[in-house]
Design a protein around this motif. Structure first.
Motif, PDB file in Angstrom:
ATOM      1  N   VAL A   1       0.827  -1.206   0.000  1.00  0.00           N
ATOM      2  CA  VAL A   1       0.000   0.000   0.000  1.00  0.00           C
ATOM      3  C   VAL A   1       0.858   1.251   0.000  1.00  0.00           C
ATOM      4  CG1 VAL A   1      -1.691   1.311   1.356  1.00  0.00           C
ATOM      5  CG2 VAL A   1      -1.938  -1.158   1.132  1.00  0.00           C
ATOM      6  N   LEU A   2       1.870   1.309   0.863  1.00  0.00           N
ATOM      7  CA  LEU A   2       2.729   2.491   0.919  1.00  0.00           C
ATOM      8  C   LEU A   2       3.480   2.703  -0.384  1.00  0.00           C
ATOM      9  CD1 LEU A   2       4.175   2.206   4.548  1.00  0.00           C
ATOM     10  CD2 LEU A   2       2.440   3.794   3.707  1.00  0.00           C
ATOM     11  N   ARG A   3       3.957   1.635  -0.975  1.00  0.00           N
ATOM     12  CA  ARG A   3       4.696   1.758  -2.226  1.00  0.00           C
ATOM     13  C   ARG A   3       3.782   2.259  -3.338  1.00  0.00           C
ATOM     14  NH1 ARG A   3       8.007  -3.427  -3.569  1.00  0.00           N
ATOM     15  NH2 ARG A   3       9.073  -2.653  -1.702  1.00  0.00           N
ATOM     16  N   GLY A   4       2.558   1.744  -3.373  1.00  0.00           N
ATOM     17  CA  GLY A   4       1.634   2.197  -4.403  1.00  0.00           C
ATOM     18  C   GLY A   4       1.263   3.660  -4.242  1.00  0.00           C
ATOM     19  N   LEU A   5       1.118   4.139  -2.988  1.00  0.00           N
ATOM     20  CA  LEU A   5       0.791   5.543  -2.763  1.00  0.00           C
ATOM     21  C   LEU A   5       1.956   6.457  -3.100  1.00  0.00           C
ATOM     22  CD1 LEU A   5      -1.197   5.252   0.603  1.00  0.00           C
ATOM     23  CD2 LEU A   5      -2.122   5.773  -1.645  1.00  0.00           C
ATOM     24  N   MET A   6       3.163   6.027  -2.777  1.00  0.00           N
ATOM     25  CA  MET A   6       4.339   6.862  -3.031  1.00  0.00           C
ATOM     26  C   MET A   6       4.657   6.959  -4.518  1.00  0.00           C
ATOM     27  SD  MET A   6       6.832   5.748   0.116  1.00  0.00           S
ATOM     28  CE  MET A   6       6.357   6.071   1.815  1.00  0.00           C
ATOM     29  N   THR A   7       4.401   5.901  -5.245  1.00  0.00           N
ATOM     30  CA  THR A   7       4.685   5.918  -6.685  1.00  0.00           C
ATOM     31  C   THR A   7       3.530   6.486  -7.493  1.00  0.00           C
ATOM     32  OG1 THR A   7       3.874   3.646  -6.872  1.00  0.00           O
ATOM     33  CG2 THR A   7       6.249   3.965  -6.506  1.00  0.00           C
ATOM     34  N   GLY A   8       2.389   6.715  -6.857  1.00  0.00           N
ATOM     35  CA  GLY A   8       1.243   7.272  -7.558  1.00  0.00           C
ATOM     36  C   GLY A   8       0.368   6.243  -8.230  1.00  0.00           C
ATOM     37  N   ARG A   9       0.659   4.968  -8.065  1.00  0.00           N
ATOM     38  CA  ARG A   9      -0.174   3.937  -8.688  1.00  0.00           C
ATOM     39  C   ARG A   9      -1.509   3.771  -7.968  1.00  0.00           C
ATOM     40  NH1 ARG A   9       1.188  -0.641  -7.912  1.00  0.00           N
ATOM     41  NH2 ARG A   9       2.976  -0.480  -6.493  1.00  0.00           N
ATOM     42  N   LEU A  10      -1.553   4.116  -6.689  1.00  0.00           N
ATOM     43  CA  LEU A  10      -2.767   3.994  -5.901  1.00  0.00           C
ATOM     44  C   LEU A  10      -3.209   5.373  -5.442  1.00  0.00           C
ATOM     45  CD1 LEU A  10      -1.884   0.937  -3.628  1.00  0.00           C
ATOM     46  CD2 LEU A  10      -3.354   0.946  -5.648  1.00  0.00           C
ATOM     47  N   SER A  11      -4.513   5.625  -5.566  1.00  0.00           N
ATOM     48  CA  SER A  11      -5.083   6.870  -5.066  1.00  0.00           C
ATOM     49  C   SER A  11      -6.462   6.660  -4.435  1.00  0.00           C
ATOM     50  CB  SER A  11      -5.208   7.890  -6.207  1.00  0.00           C
ATOM     51  OG  SER A  11      -6.057   7.377  -7.234  1.00  0.00           O
ATOM     52  N   ARG A  12      -7.070   5.491  -4.683  1.00  0.00           N
ATOM     53  CA  ARG A  12      -8.389   5.188  -4.159  1.00  0.00           C
ATOM     54  C   ARG A  12      -8.366   3.880  -3.372  1.00  0.00           C
ATOM     55  NH1 ARG A  12     -11.871   9.588  -4.766  1.00  0.00           N
ATOM     56  NH2 ARG A  12     -11.304  10.665  -6.696  1.00  0.00           N
ATOM     57  N   LEU A  13      -9.244   3.804  -2.367  1.00  0.00           N
ATOM     58  CA  LEU A  13      -9.299   2.610  -1.530  1.00  0.00           C
ATOM     59  C   LEU A  13      -9.738   1.395  -2.331  1.00  0.00           C
ATOM     60  CD1 LEU A  13      -9.091   1.398   1.323  1.00  0.00           C
ATOM     61  CD2 LEU A  13     -11.499   2.017   1.663  1.00  0.00           C
ATOM     62  N   ARG A  14     -10.654   1.561  -3.252  1.00  0.00           N
ATOM     63  CA  ARG A  14     -11.179   0.431  -4.017  1.00  0.00           C
ATOM     64  C   ARG A  14     -10.141  -0.192  -4.940  1.00  0.00           C
ATOM     65  NH1 ARG A  14     -15.982   3.089  -7.248  1.00  0.00           N
ATOM     66  NH2 ARG A  14     -16.314   3.914  -5.140  1.00  0.00           N
ATOM     67  N   GLN A  15      -9.051   0.532  -5.246  1.00  0.00           N
ATOM     68  CA  GLN A  15      -8.009  -0.013  -6.104  1.00  0.00           C
ATOM     69  C   GLN A  15      -7.228  -1.130  -5.412  1.00  0.00           C
ATOM     70  OE1 GLN A  15      -6.113   3.858  -6.955  1.00  0.00           O
ATOM     71  NE2 GLN A  15      -6.530   3.451  -9.126  1.00  0.00           N
ATOM     72  N   LEU A  16      -7.334  -1.195  -4.085  1.00  0.00           N
ATOM     73  CA  LEU A  16      -6.607  -2.223  -3.349  1.00  0.00           C
ATOM     74  C   LEU A  16      -7.292  -3.576  -3.402  1.00  0.00           C
ATOM     75  CD1 LEU A  16      -5.665  -0.158  -0.181  1.00  0.00           C
ATOM     76  CD2 LEU A  16      -4.121  -0.892  -2.010  1.00  0.00           C
ATOM     77  N   PHE A  17      -8.557  -3.603  -3.799  1.00  0.00           N
ATOM     78  CA  PHE A  17      -9.315  -4.841  -3.778  1.00  0.00           C
ATOM     79  C   PHE A  17      -9.802  -5.174  -5.185  1.00  0.00           C
ATOM     80  CE2 PHE A  17      -9.814  -2.678   0.269  1.00  0.00           C
ATOM     81  CZ  PHE A  17      -9.418  -3.654   1.179  1.00  0.00           C
ATOM     82  N   SER A  18      -9.716  -6.437  -5.522  1.00  0.00           N
ATOM     83  CA  SER A  18     -10.190  -6.908  -6.834  1.00  0.00           C
ATOM     84  C   SER A  18     -10.876  -8.253  -6.658  1.00  0.00           C
ATOM     85  CB  SER A  18      -9.035  -7.024  -7.826  1.00  0.00           C
ATOM     86  OG  SER A  18      -8.106  -8.016  -7.402  1.00  0.00           O
ATOM     87  N   ARG A  19     -11.733  -8.592  -7.592  1.00  0.00           N
ATOM     88  CA  ARG A  19     -12.434  -9.864  -7.530  1.00  0.00           C
ATOM     89  C   ARG A  19     -11.516 -11.054  -7.746  1.00  0.00           C
ATOM     90  NH1 ARG A  19     -18.076  -8.626 -10.850  1.00  0.00           N
ATOM     91  NH2 ARG A  19     -18.810  -6.953  -9.445  1.00  0.00           N
TER      92      ARG A  19
END
Length: 240
Positions: free
Chosen positions: A178-196
């Protein structure tokens, strides 16, 4: 000249029967009773009870206590409670009087009837069970009586395979993700962390990781489900 009261409790079936007799004896209107006079006469009869009859006449004594309480309200200049209690007592006497009249009519109707009874006839019981059932049904019924409605099958080893072979996902690895995704800009929304497509273990570990980051104050979640890194992590990202 005041009439001497010579009634006995044993002559009446209950306190209402005695009150109804006093109403009739004093020629009162059942719907407009001289309540204070009625109370005084009733209490006088109860007070004349010998000591050995006190326990057997408890219902008469209880009614006397209620009537004395009613009289205390009538001594007040204006008492709504007194009128309510008078209406309640009048209603009870009217209902009891109707019941006595109906009972008297039924007694008159059945006075000349002849009723004959005889001993019940003896019936021979056949204890032999004549029905036929399938053997499997009898076994099922026997198991149900014994508390074994149906034997549970033993679990097979392959049923535990999804549990034993499932990959173990640690919460620490998901925190780093999670931290790596936020720092690199790949993650910005909570729903991006979960997938079917993610496994249950991965989804649970990710959820616990987010909770831990929020609790530690390293990540915040906005009302629009946006994820933001706190100031300390931003400085760490610039330092890199």
């Amino acid at each position: 000249m005041e009439q001497t009261i010579t009634f006995h409790i044993e002559d009446f079936e209950g306190p209402l029967d005695l009150l109804l007799h006093l109403v009739s004896q004093n020629k009162m209107n059942l719907y407009d009773i001289e309540i204070v006079s009625l109370i005084d006469q009733y209490v006088s009869i109860v007070n004349s009870l010998p000591v050995y009859q006190m326990e057997s006449a408890s219902e008469f004594i209880e009614m006397a206590a209620r009537l004395v309480q009613m009289k205390s309200f009538f001594l007040l200049p204006k008492s709504e409670e007194a009128e309510r209690m008078k209406q309640e007592l009048t209603g009870l006497l009217v209902e009891y009087n109707v019941c006595k009249e109906v009972a008297a009519r039924l007694r008159d109707l059945t006075r000349d009837l002849y009723t004959a009874v005889r001993e019940p006839e003896a019936v021979e019981l056949d204890n032999e069970y004549s029905l036929r059932h399938d053997a499997a049904l009898l076994v099922q019924a026997y198991d149900a009586i014994q508390g074994r409605s149906r034997a549970k099958p033993q679990p097979r080893p392959e049923q535990f395979e999804p549990l034993t072979t499932a990959p173990i996902v640690s919460v620490t690895s998901r925190i780093i993700h999670v931290l790596r995704g936020l720092m690199t800009g790949r993650l910005s929304r909570l729903r991006q962390l979960f997938s079917r497509d993610a496994s249950r273990s991965q989804a649970v570990a990710t959820f616990l990781a987010v909770l831990e980051l929020v609790r530690a104050g390293r990540v915040s979640i906005g009302e629009d489900e946006s994820l933001q890194v706190q100031q300390t992590d931003r400085h760490a990202r610039r330092a890199r």
